[in-house]
Structure formats: C-alpha cells, structure tokens
Design an enzyme around this catalytic site. Structure first.
Site, PDB file in Angstrom:
ATOM      1  N   HIS A  67       0.826  -1.205   0.000  1.00 29.64           N
ATOM      2  CA  HIS A  67       0.000   0.000   0.000  1.00 29.64           C
ATOM      3  C   HIS A  67       0.861   1.256   0.000  1.00 29.64           C
ATOM      4  CE1 HIS A  67      -4.304  -1.353   0.912  1.00 29.64           C
ATOM      5  NE2 HIS A  67      -3.629  -2.449   0.618  1.00 29.64           N
ATOM      6  N   ASN A  95      -7.319   2.346   2.950  1.00 22.77           N
ATOM      7  CA  ASN A  95      -6.242   2.012   3.886  1.00 22.77           C
ATOM      8  C   ASN A  95      -6.728   1.787   5.313  1.00 22.77           C
ATOM      9  OD1 ASN A  95      -4.058   1.952   2.123  1.00 22.77           O
ATOM     10  ND2 ASN A  95      -3.689   4.157   2.283  1.00 22.77           N
ATOM     11  N   HIS A 197      -0.857 -13.203  -1.150  1.00 23.13           N
ATOM     12  CA  HIS A 197      -2.132 -13.598  -0.545  1.00 23.13           C
ATOM     13  C   HIS A 197      -2.080 -15.021   0.007  1.00 23.13           C
ATOM     14  CE1 HIS A 197      -4.798 -10.372  -2.713  1.00 23.13           C
ATOM     15  NE2 HIS A 197      -3.985  -9.867  -1.806  1.00 23.13           N
TER      16      HIS A 197
END
Length: 329
Positions: A67, A95, A197
C-alpha cells in the site's frame, strides 16, 4: 511545429525514464555500511520479537509495504498520521483496513535502530519498512533475499492521492495489469506479487458480492469451488459483524508458500482478482507453473519484490530521514 511537439514529447518521456532509473541506481545493498553497519540484523531482531507477540505482524507488514509503494512510491508516506490540516494516506477508505501491527512493526524497528548511537536518525523509515517486509516473508517460511537500500522518506502524504492507486478485490485481469503497469510492473510481476495472498486475511464484506449478489444470473460466483462456497458462507453469513475476517489461504494461512496458486486451480481464490488469474487464459499458464514449482515462484517473487521496492523512490533532497515515522520533521 508537429515534429517539434513529437520531439518534445519523446524528450519528456526519456527524461522521466532516466529520472526513475537514476533514483533506482542510487539504491544499493551496502548503503548503511559506513553509518549503521548492523542495521539489517537490528531490524530483523525487532521483527522477530514482534512476531512472537502476534502472527498478524507478518501479513500486516507485507500489506503495508504494498500500500505504501503503490501510492507515490516506497517512501513510508503511508506511515504519516493525519493532522487537523491534513488527511493523510492511512486514513483513506482503502487504507482503513491496514492492521495496526504493520505500523507498529516499523515503529518498533525504528526505535531499535535509533537506540544504537551511531545509527540514530541515519536510517529512513522507508528502508526500515523494506527490510521488515523482507524479514516477515522469510520468517514465514518464504525466501531470504538481499534488499536495496538508500530510500529517503517522502515529504507529503494525502488521502486524496490514494484514490485509484490500489487494486480492488473485484478487478479483472485487464484492470490488474493496467494498475501494475502504472508502477512499472509487468503482468508476471502482478501474478507473483498476488502470491503474497498466501498469507493474511480479509474482511468478510470483501467477498459478500461473490457469495450473495454476484450478478443478475447467479447469486454465487460460479467460479468458486462449491465446497469452498459452503465454507465461506459458514464463516461469513450475511448478518455477520463487518469486522470479522477470514484467511486468504484456507489451507496454509501462516506459511509463505505456493499453495495460493494451487488454491486457484481448485477454485479457492478468495477475491475475484485472485481467481481471475486462473480463469483468464493469459495468466493461467503462469499460475499452473508456480503451483507445480514453488522454487520458481520464490524466484519470481524475489525479482518482483525488488522491482516493487524501486517504485517512486525518493533520494537526496527529494526526501529526508524522519525522526518519527508517523510525522514529518
């Protein structure tokens, strides 16, 4: 006049390309050899201590890094706290789900670095986040790799700059490729970095559309494994508390491995943006390759992480070294 305009445009593109590569060229593995030679071990020790307190440290730090880098580059601007006059990146709606343990990992590592007299205020928060991310991957069973250092911390952080910069769970392959391309990352980089992930969790609300309201024809996304649908609905009923989270990888959620890609082969990708990597014929061969060869995936992941770490790097007077990672100097 038309020729001049085309020439100027080419020169502009060339200058931007050179500027990006010049910043990346200033990064090097031994950047702190003369100022804080043990910085990597100091950071690793702090990360290990944090992981002993909570496993969430691992996926939280990894996600924080992505991010940060995808919004104005890897400059720790995501760490900045909002003030009365500035709503910072971390408070953008995309976020708000960043776990506090990721931020705390960087803060604790910064404190450990600054506790060494010759290191105090010599190492950027951006580099600390980069090292910590490498360490959480390795400490979760993933590959060890050398990181490039020498980043400065960013001088700005605004919530408005986040809009449109981060991938959505509903993205298709074209949208994913386009967003990664904006950061100089290839389709293969996108598939490799999606492999992160294999760790972590997501809030149930992020998959409600696939389970209960997919489209006019199907309430449930037909690409999801039927047994997995049953499992997901049991964990995420429609009336559940939106704060409840589930594992991204239903099989080995605490291990960095290539099982993420094996899950995709079985229709067990949690997000649309995960499963599309297998259902789209353009990315499927790479998913199959890495599902069958964890070593090749690890090599690809390392290469893509190094490329990610070069995105939007600030060096020299384009940034500074923050005394407090959460506030500008």
């Amino acid at each position: 006049m038309v020729v001049m305009n085309k020439t100027n445009l080419l020169l502009l593109i060339l200058s931007l390309f050179l500027a990006i590569n010049l910043s990346s060229a200033q990064l090097r593995g031994d950047f702190y050899a003369g100022t804080c030679p043990n910085v990597e071990q100091i950071v690793r020790n702090a990360v290990q201590k944090k992981i002993q307190q909570t496993f969430t440290t691992i996926p939280a730090t990894l996600r924080l890094y992505f991010h940060d880098c995808f919004v104005n580059g890897c400059d720790a601007s995501v760490m900045i706290a909002s003030t009365n006059t500035n709503k910072a990146e971390k408070d953008h709606e995309d976020n708000l789900s960043l776990a506090g343990d990721g931020f705390d990992t960087v803060i604790k590592a910064k404190e450990a670095v600054d506790a060494v007299p010759n290191c105090r205020n010599k190492v950027s928060c951006a580099d600390i986040l980069t090292m910590a991310t490498r360490d959480v991957v390795n400490l979760a069973g993933g590959p060890q790799y050398a990181v490039e250092l020498g980043r400065r911390d960013g001088l700005s952080s605004s919530a408005s700059s986040v809009t449109g910069k981060l991938p959505k769970p509903t993205f298709d392959l074209n949208q994913l490729n386009a967003l990664f391309a904006e950061n100089g990352l290839s389709p293969n980089d996108m598939i490799a970095l999606s492999g992160a992930h294999t760790l972590g969790f997501a809030h149930c609300t992020k998959v409600f559309n696939r389970l209960y309201n997919f489209n006019k024809t199907n309430n449930v996304d037909p690409t999801i494994n039927k047994d997995y649908v049953t499992e997901l609905k049991a964990s995420c009923p429609q009336n559940i508390d939106p704060r409840v989270a589930i594992n991204m990888d239903p099989n080995t959620p605490r291990q960095f491995d290539n099982v993420y890609y094996k899950n995709l082969q079985q229709g067990k990708g949690l997000f649309t943006s995960d499963q599309v990597l297998f259902t789209d014929s353009r990315s499927k061969p790479t998913v199959d390759l890495w599902a069958n060869n964890g070593q090749l995936f690890n090599q690809a992941f390392i290469s893509s992480m190094i490329k990610l770490g070069r995105v939007g790097v600030k060096t020299g007077s384009n940034g500074n070294i923050r005394r407090d990672c959460g506030a500008f100097n």
